[in-house]
Design an enzyme around this catalytic site. Structure first.
Site, PDB file in Angstrom:
ATOM      1  N   ASP A  10      10.992  25.734  19.957  1.00 13.63           N
ATOM      2  CA  ASP A  10      10.107  26.887  20.000  1.00 13.63           C
ATOM      3  C   ASP A  10       9.820  27.304  21.439  1.00 13.63           C
ATOM      4  O   ASP A  10       8.999  26.700  22.115  1.00 13.63           O
ATOM      5  CB  ASP A  10       8.804  26.558  19.266  1.00 13.63           C
ATOM      6  CG  ASP A  10       7.882  27.763  19.126  1.00 13.63           C
ATOM      7  OD1 ASP A  10       8.322  28.896  19.439  1.00 13.63           O
ATOM      8  OD2 ASP A  10       6.729  27.578  18.713  1.00 13.63           O
ATOM      9  N   ASP A  22      11.203  34.647  21.677  1.00 15.30           N
ATOM     10  CA  ASP A  22      10.662  33.519  20.914  1.00 15.30           C
ATOM     11  C   ASP A  22      11.708  32.951  19.964  1.00 15.30           C
ATOM     12  O   ASP A  22      12.059  33.576  18.968  1.00 15.30           O
ATOM     13  CB  ASP A  22       9.433  34.001  20.135  1.00 15.30           C
ATOM     14  CG  ASP A  22       8.726  32.880  19.384  1.00 15.30           C
ATOM     15  OD1 ASP A  22       9.095  31.704  19.576  1.00 15.30           O
ATOM     16  OD2 ASP A  22       7.803  33.183  18.614  1.00 15.30           O
TER      17      ASP A  22
END
Length: 435
Positions: free
Chosen positions: A80, A289
């Site tokens: 992440d 992201d």
């Protein structure tokens, strides 16, 4: 959607680590380590009324398996780039099958409140650290899909291949709420890779990292260190937007870039550049992201893109025309495609125009088939751009679905993100990682 998707499917991707063991993070010598990375596909439609809205969650995650502790325990972590603190489930419950057991590790060390780690290095965490009843550093993390986890900061030995990294700081979580228990049952935690002082990439001391995700055969590459290959064309770089002042809606340690415009098949949307610039509260930043699947745009920009895309697909695709259907809570431009049609027609491309670089989204990356949903002999496909406003997110978010077949480099030293088009399945083969 009457039926649920078949059981979870795991597709193997390989990840390629080049670790720079140098002083001051400069490249002098390199050691190559190879670890497996997986794309994990999760069930859809776990709601009582799928005809109206499918609840928002990331149904595809990028995961890596490594070992932690003494003796080593195997854990699976979601990569992440949109978060800082790496964490693991440390308490076995009905939902969390994969956990790290700190009681079984001799190298596990909880962080006391009095430690500078608790008082200083947690300053960039969205939720400040606190002190629990045992005078241990208490950490809380939360995400856009309403998932939240709580536990203690601790240090432990993490292993990347055979390379031990003692003293790595992470969150050992023992309580929380998950918006998708199916996802959590298959992973042990999250590997935070943003620019914060506690992120995994910062603690490991790497100056940069790259990844390349294939949409063709689920192969791919994740590389820590310098990427210098003759077959990789020069990258186009966009500088990170660095705002150091604390603002209520701005993530200062995200990979924030400046989106300057959007094109649909060469036609630039008639939007002022000011709509892409963060306002005085920090709302409106553009984040890259890997922890989000699709791309989400703030309301006015999304509406302009949606209207132009509907105009350019007239006569090419049939609109769903169901105002009550919103896929994953934010994607409301959907189409009907006959079940007997072997492939989608040629679609208008969408180009995201960044300062110094451009990301072109084309072909299958523009549409996503809603699993197990059939209407009158048609499959339902949804446009893979969503409305941030419907998620309650005050930002533009570039998800990993639109980063497929791009070499994505995150340079922490020069504060920039680079990208170049490449066949990621072929990149794996060139690196000796072809499946």
């Amino acid at each position: 959607m009457a039926n649920l998707q078949p059981p979870v499917v795991l597709h193997l991707i390989i990840i390629f680590f080049i670790i720079n063991q140098t002083q001051n993070s400069l490249c002098a010598t390199q050691k190559t380590l190879i670890l497996p990375l997986k794309i994990q596909t999760l069930p859809h439609g776990l709601v009582s009324n799928p005809s109206n809205k499918i609840s928002f969650h990331h149904n595809v995650t990028l995961t890596v398996t490594l070992t932690v502790g003494s003796p080593p325990q195997s854990v699976t972590m979601v990569l992440d780039t949109g978060s800082e603190l790496s964490w693991l489930h440390c308490k076995k419950t009905q939902n969390f099958n994969s956990i790290f057991n700190p009681l079984s590790s001799s190298s596990y060390s909880p962080t006391p409140c009095s430690s500078p780690i608790c008082s200083t290095r947690t300053r960039t965490l969205p939720i400040p650290a606190s002190c629990d009843q045992n005078k241990l550093c208490h950490a809380t993390v939360s995400y856009a899909d309403a998932t939240s986890m709580e536990g203690n900061l601790a240090s432990e030995t993490f292993y990347i291949g055979k390379s031990a990294r003692p003293g790595t700081i992470f969150g050992c979580m023992d309580s929380g709420f998950s918006s998708n228990s199916d996802e959590d049952s298959k992973t042990t935690g999250i590997m935070g890779l943003n620019r914060g002082s506690l992120s995994f990439i910062t603690q490991m001391g790497f100056p940069k990292f790259s990844y390349c995700i294939s949409g063709r055969d689920s192969s791919g590459v994740l590389l820590f260190g310098e990427a210098s290959f003759s077959w990789l064309q020069p990258l186009n770089y966009t500088p990170l937007v660095l705002i150091t002042d604390p603002l209520p809606y701005y993530d200062r340690v995200a990979y924030t870039v400046q989106l300057e415009g959007i094109k649909v098949s060469g036609k630039v949307l008639p939007l002022p550049k000011s709509v892409f610039v963060p306002d005085h509260t920090g709302a409106g930043q553009t984040m890259v992201d890997s922890g989000t699947q699709f791309t989400f745009l703030l309301g006015p920009v999304y509406t302009a893109l949606k209207n132009e895309y509907m105009q350019q697909t007239k006569g090419i695709l049939q609109l769903l025309n169901d105002p009550n259907f919103v896929f994953q809570g934010a994607m409301d431009l959907c189409y009907l495609v006959p079940l007997n049609r072997p492939s989608l027609p040629r679609l208008p491309t969408v180009s995201l125009m960044f300062r110094g670089a451009e990301m072109v989204v084309s072909g299958e990356r523009l549409m996503y088939r809603v699993p197990d949903m059939v209407k009158g002999g048609n499959s339902v496909y949804c446009f893979t751009f969503g409305n941030s406003d419907l998620l309650g997110t005050e930002a533009f978010v570039i998800g990993h679905h639109h980063q497929q077949n791009l070499w994505m480099e995150f340079d922490l030293v020069k504060s920039r993100v680079g990208l170049a088009e490449v066949r990621c399945d072929l990149a794996s083969q060139r690196l000796g990682l072809g499946l």
